[in-house]
Design a protein around this motif. Structure first.
Motif, PDB file in Angstrom:
ATOM      1  N   PRO A  99       0.833  -1.198   0.000  1.00 26.17           N
ATOM      2  CA  PRO A  99       0.000   0.000   0.000  1.00 26.17           C
ATOM      3  C   PRO A  99       0.868   1.248   0.000  1.00 26.17           C
ATOM      4  CG  PRO A  99       0.099  -0.920   2.212  1.00 26.17           C
ATOM      5  CD  PRO A  99       0.810  -1.892   1.308  1.00 26.17           C
ATOM      6  N   LEU A 100       0.235   2.392  -0.219  1.00 25.71           N
ATOM      7  CA  LEU A 100       0.992   3.630  -0.345  1.00 25.71           C
ATOM      8  C   LEU A 100       1.878   3.866   0.877  1.00 25.71           C
ATOM      9  CD1 LEU A 100       1.493   6.228  -1.991  1.00 25.71           C
ATOM     10  CD2 LEU A 100      -0.458   7.249  -0.792  1.00 25.71           C
ATOM     11  N   THR A 101       1.300   3.736   2.063  1.00 29.49           N
ATOM     12  CA  THR A 101       2.034   3.913   3.314  1.00 29.49           C
ATOM     13  C   THR A 101       1.442   2.978   4.367  1.00 29.49           C
ATOM     14  OG1 THR A 101       0.542   5.660   4.070  1.00 29.49           O
ATOM     15  CG2 THR A 101       2.497   6.367   2.849  1.00 29.49           C
ATOM     16  N   ALA A 102       2.020   3.004   5.570  1.00 27.51           N
ATOM     17  CA  ALA A 102       1.518   2.163   6.660  1.00 27.51           C
ATOM     18  C   ALA A 102       0.369   2.810   7.419  1.00 27.51           C
ATOM     19  CB  ALA A 102       2.654   1.828   7.629  1.00 27.51           C
ATOM     20  N   THR A 103       0.295   4.157   7.401  1.00 33.06           N
ATOM     21  CA  THR A 103      -0.748   4.855   8.146  1.00 33.06           C
ATOM     22  C   THR A 103      -1.418   5.907   7.269  1.00 33.06           C
ATOM     23  OG1 THR A 103       0.624   6.668   8.995  1.00 33.06           O
ATOM     24  CG2 THR A 103       0.646   4.592  10.246  1.00 33.06           C
ATOM     25  N   LEU A 104      -2.638   6.278   7.628  1.00 32.04           N
ATOM     26  CA  LEU A 104      -3.387   7.261   6.843  1.00 32.04           C
ATOM     27  C   LEU A 104      -2.785   8.670   6.947  1.00 32.04           C
ATOM     28  CD1 LEU A 104      -5.721   7.792   4.970  1.00 32.04           C
ATOM     29  CD2 LEU A 104      -7.237   7.974   6.951  1.00 32.04           C
ATOM     30  N   PRO A 105      -2.375   9.140   8.130  1.00 29.83           N
ATOM     31  CA  PRO A 105      -1.727  10.463   8.162  1.00 29.83           C
ATOM     32  C   PRO A 105      -0.485  10.526   7.269  1.00 29.83           C
ATOM     33  CG  PRO A 105      -2.368   9.823  10.372  1.00 29.83           C
ATOM     34  CD  PRO A 105      -2.582   8.619   9.496  1.00 29.83           C
ATOM     35  N   GLU A 106       0.309   9.460   7.273  1.00 33.08           N
ATOM     36  CA  GLU A 106       1.479   9.383   6.389  1.00 33.08           C
ATOM     37  C   GLU A 106       1.062   9.482   4.930  1.00 33.08           C
ATOM     38  OE1 GLU A 106       5.260   6.698   7.834  1.00 33.08           O
ATOM     39  OE2 GLU A 106       3.471   5.674   7.115  1.00 33.08           O
ATOM     40  N   ALA A 107       0.002   8.752   4.575  1.00 34.49           N
ATOM     41  CA  ALA A 107      -0.462   8.731   3.185  1.00 34.49           C
ATOM     42  C   ALA A 107      -0.880  10.124   2.738  1.00 34.49           C
ATOM     43  CB  ALA A 107      -1.620   7.753   3.032  1.00 34.49           C
ATOM     44  N   LYS A 108      -1.567  10.849   3.606  1.00 31.51           N
ATOM     45  CA  LYS A 108      -2.017  12.197   3.260  1.00 31.51           C
ATOM     46  C   LYS A 108      -0.835  13.134   3.076  1.00 31.51           C
ATOM     47  CE  LYS A 108      -6.598  11.886   5.396  1.00 31.51           C
ATOM     48  NZ  LYS A 108      -7.515  12.430   6.428  1.00 31.51           N
ATOM     49  N   ARG A 109       0.158  13.041   3.961  1.00 33.65           N
ATOM     50  CA  ARG A 109       1.347  13.899   3.827  1.00 33.65           C
ATOM     51  C   ARG A 109       2.119  13.573   2.555  1.00 33.65           C
ATOM     52  NH1 ARG A 109       1.669  12.936   9.491  1.00 33.65           N
ATOM     53  NH2 ARG A 109       3.212  11.280   9.180  1.00 33.65           N
ATOM     54  N   LEU A 110       2.246  12.282   2.265  1.00 28.49           N
ATOM     55  CA  LEU A 110       2.983  11.870   1.076  1.00 28.49           C
ATOM     56  C   LEU A 110       2.262  12.310  -0.189  1.00 28.49           C
ATOM     57  CD1 LEU A 110       5.277  10.382  -0.307  1.00 28.49           C
ATOM     58  CD2 LEU A 110       4.017   8.245  -0.015  1.00 28.49           C
ATOM     59  N   ALA A 111       0.956  12.127  -0.224  1.00 26.22           N
ATOM     60  CA  ALA A 111       0.187  12.530  -1.405  1.00 26.22           C
ATOM     61  C   ALA A 111       0.310  14.030  -1.650  1.00 26.22           C
ATOM     62  CB  ALA A 111      -1.278  12.143  -1.238  1.00 26.22           C
ATOM     63  N   LYS A 112       0.258  14.822  -0.591  1.00 26.66           N
ATOM     64  CA  LYS A 112       0.393  16.270  -0.712  1.00 26.66           C
ATOM     65  C   LYS A 112       1.771  16.653  -1.253  1.00 26.66           C
ATOM     66  CE  LYS A 112      -0.291  20.537   1.939  1.00 26.66           C
ATOM     67  NZ  LYS A 112      -0.643  21.113   3.269  1.00 26.66           N
ATOM     68  N   ALA A 113       2.800  15.997  -0.717  1.00 26.69           N
ATOM     69  CA  ALA A 113       4.170  16.287  -1.160  1.00 26.69           C
ATOM     70  C   ALA A 113       4.385  15.882  -2.609  1.00 26.69           C
ATOM     71  CB  ALA A 113       5.167  15.572  -0.255  1.00 26.69           C
ATOM     72  N   ALA A 114       3.846  14.728  -2.989  1.00 23.25           N
ATOM     73  CA  ALA A 114       4.016  14.237  -4.355  1.00 23.25           C
ATOM     74  C   ALA A 114       3.311  15.143  -5.355  1.00 23.25           C
ATOM     75  CB  ALA A 114       3.507  12.813  -4.470  1.00 23.25           C
ATOM     76  N   GLU A 115       2.107  15.577  -5.014  1.00 23.11           N
ATOM     77  CA  GLU A 115       1.375  16.477  -5.908  1.00 23.11           C
ATOM     78  C   GLU A 115       2.117  17.800  -6.080  1.00 23.11           C
ATOM     79  OE1 GLU A 115      -2.368  16.612  -3.960  1.00 23.11           O
ATOM     80  OE2 GLU A 115      -3.046  14.679  -4.765  1.00 23.11           O
ATOM     81  N   ALA A 116       2.700  18.287  -4.986  1.00 27.26           N
ATOM     82  CA  ALA A 116       3.437  19.550  -5.051  1.00 27.26           C
ATOM     83  C   ALA A 116       4.712  19.417  -5.872  1.00 27.26           C
ATOM     84  CB  ALA A 116       3.773  20.023  -3.637  1.00 27.26           C
ATOM     85  N   SER A 117       5.317  18.248  -5.855  1.00 25.40           N
ATOM     86  CA  SER A 117       6.579  18.037  -6.573  1.00 25.40           C
ATOM     87  C   SER A 117       6.384  17.934  -8.077  1.00 25.40           C
ATOM     88  CB  SER A 117       7.271  16.773  -6.077  1.00 25.40           C
ATOM     89  OG  SER A 117       6.606  15.618  -6.549  1.00 25.40           O
ATOM     90  N   GLY A 118       5.194  17.486  -8.494  1.00 26.70           N
ATOM     91  CA  GLY A 118       4.906  17.338  -9.917  1.00 26.70           C
ATOM     92  C   GLY A 118       5.503  16.112 -10.566  1.00 26.70           C
ATOM     93  N   VAL A 119       6.063  15.189  -9.786  1.00 24.91           N
ATOM     94  CA  VAL A 119       6.648  13.988 -10.367  1.00 24.91           C
ATOM     95  C   VAL A 119       5.570  12.963 -10.694  1.00 24.91           C
ATOM     96  CG1 VAL A 119       8.774  14.327  -9.036  1.00 24.91           C
ATOM     97  CG2 VAL A 119       7.009  12.764  -8.178  1.00 24.91           C
ATOM     98  N   VAL A 120       5.930  11.986 -11.500  1.00 27.41           N
ATOM     99  CA  VAL A 120       5.058  10.835 -11.749  1.00 27.41           C
ATOM    100  C   VAL A 120       5.156   9.917 -10.540  1.00 27.41           C
ATOM    101  CG1 VAL A 120       4.690   8.791 -13.170  1.00 27.41           C
ATOM    102  CG2 VAL A 120       5.300  10.980 -14.244  1.00 27.41           C
TER     103      VAL A 120
END
Length: 369
Positions: A99-120
């Motif tokens: 899965p994306l991450t082990a916890t939901l707060p982690e997943a939300k932080r990672l998704a936000k960072a990834a969207e901001a970075s603009g990477v695939v």
């Protein structure tokens, strides 16, 4: 690659998949948290740029003129977020195991960072890469089943029926590394993602009953989930790793007002379609009735087995197309699709919701997205 060194099952799967369509070259790796094992694994694989730290790898590769384009993350769940963050900050594309991450707060932080970075950012829910799964999705989207009413999905295994002490079981049954979900996080997320991918439905609420049948086990090894989808469709999801006689029994059944579909992962080149009131029809990969959506991700002629490794390869190749498009500033090639941040976030939210519901004796809960 980060993770996937000696004795790691999934690392080899990802390496094979990345090479199937000749889209990638493995040039660098931090293959283990154990420095000695990391270097030995790199030597095994003939990878010259060997690192003993993923943070060091991210920093040094970003400075190289011939640095990596993408990183494959094949670590236990709890390391997905910290590893991905190091590469996202440097604009390096990410292909991550689920899965994306082990916890939901982690997943939300990672998704936000990834969207901001603009990477695939690609998530390797490999079953979405199977040709007949693409066929099923296309048929649902074309309205061949009519209005979707009922979705049944299950993923049954038996390998954790007793207490197991091997490397794979050790981290998957440790909530500090796997997250709150055991079978729900390991295979339930695959079942949930498959149902969503094929039907295009969005979950509104669920009611879950999770169990840890093996004495002393700290995460669930069996789950029964009722699902309500937006628009009125209803569904069930069952995931179990204590079901003797089952190896990788992922099965999807979708029923609408005009007909039904059935697909089983252990027999992946066949899709059963039953228009209401008519005989059951078998659609084979590359055979009569199989459309272009399945054809574009098929590699061998009809009748030859194609499945698990090729499903992973499809995700890797779709991600390669997206990375090339991002680098060149051109549109994605038509038909390109792969699981990403949205699917990853939904999967972790699904596990979180299952745990919350089960703790409340099966109460109906929504996803905290």
């Amino acid at each position: 690659m980060v993770g996937g060194g000696r004795d790691a099952f999934i690392g080899a799967v990802h390496r094979i998949a990345a090479r199937i369509d000749d889209q990638y070259e493995l040039v660098a790796g931090a293959f283990s948290a154990d420095p000695e094992k990391a270097l030995a694994s790199a030597a095994d694989l003939g990878v010259a740029r060997a690192y003993t730290s993923f943070a060091d790898m991210a920093a040094r590769e970003a400075r190289r003129k011939d640095g990596i384009d993408a990183v494959a993350i094949v670590t236990p769940n709890h390391m997905h977020a910290p590893v991905a963050m190091q590469f996202l900050r440097r604009g390096i594309h990410v292909i991550c195991d689920k899965p994306l991450t082990a916890t939901l707060p982690e997943a939300k932080r990672l998704a936000k960072a990834a969207e901001a970075s603009g990477v695939v950012f690609a998530l390797t829910h490999n079953y979405t890469g199977y040709p007949m799964v693409r066929q099923a999705k296309a048929m649902v989207a074309a309205g061949e089943l009519g209005e979707i009413r009922v979705v049944h999905v299950e993923y049954l295994q038996d390998w954790l029926t007793e207490a197991v002490t091997n490397k794979q079981a050790e981290w998957r049954t440790d909530p500090a590394r796997s997250g709150v979900g055991g079978s729900t996080g390991d295979i339930g997320t695959h079942a949930f993602n498959l149902a969503n991918f094929v039907t295009g439905l969005s979950l509104e609420a669920l009611a879950a009953d999770l169990s840890a049948f093996v004495p002393g086990r700290r995460v669930d090894d069996n789950g029964h989930v009722l699902m309500r989808f937006r628009g009125g469709a209803k569904g069930t999801l069952m995931c179990s790793q204590v079901a003797p006689g089952n190896e990788n029994g992922l099965r999807l059944r979708v029923y609408g007002s005009k007909g039904g579909l059935e697909w089983a992962q252990e027999d992946p080149n066949y899709l059963w379609f039953t228009p209401f009131g008519q005989p059951k029809r078998l659609i084979t990969r590359g055979g009569a009735g199989s459309g272009p959506e399945a054809g574009r991700v098929s590699r061998v002629p009809p009748g030859h087995p194609e499945g698990y490794l090729e499903g992973f390869a499809t995700i890797y190749t779709e991600a390669a197309r997206a990375i090339r498009a991002a680098k060149s500033g051109t549109p994605l090639p038509e038909g390109t699709t792969f699981p990403g941040l949205r699917e990853g976030l939904e999967g972790v939210a699904f596990v979180d919701a299952c745990a919350r519901s089960s703790a409340r004796n099966g109460a109906w809960v929504g996803l905290n997205l």
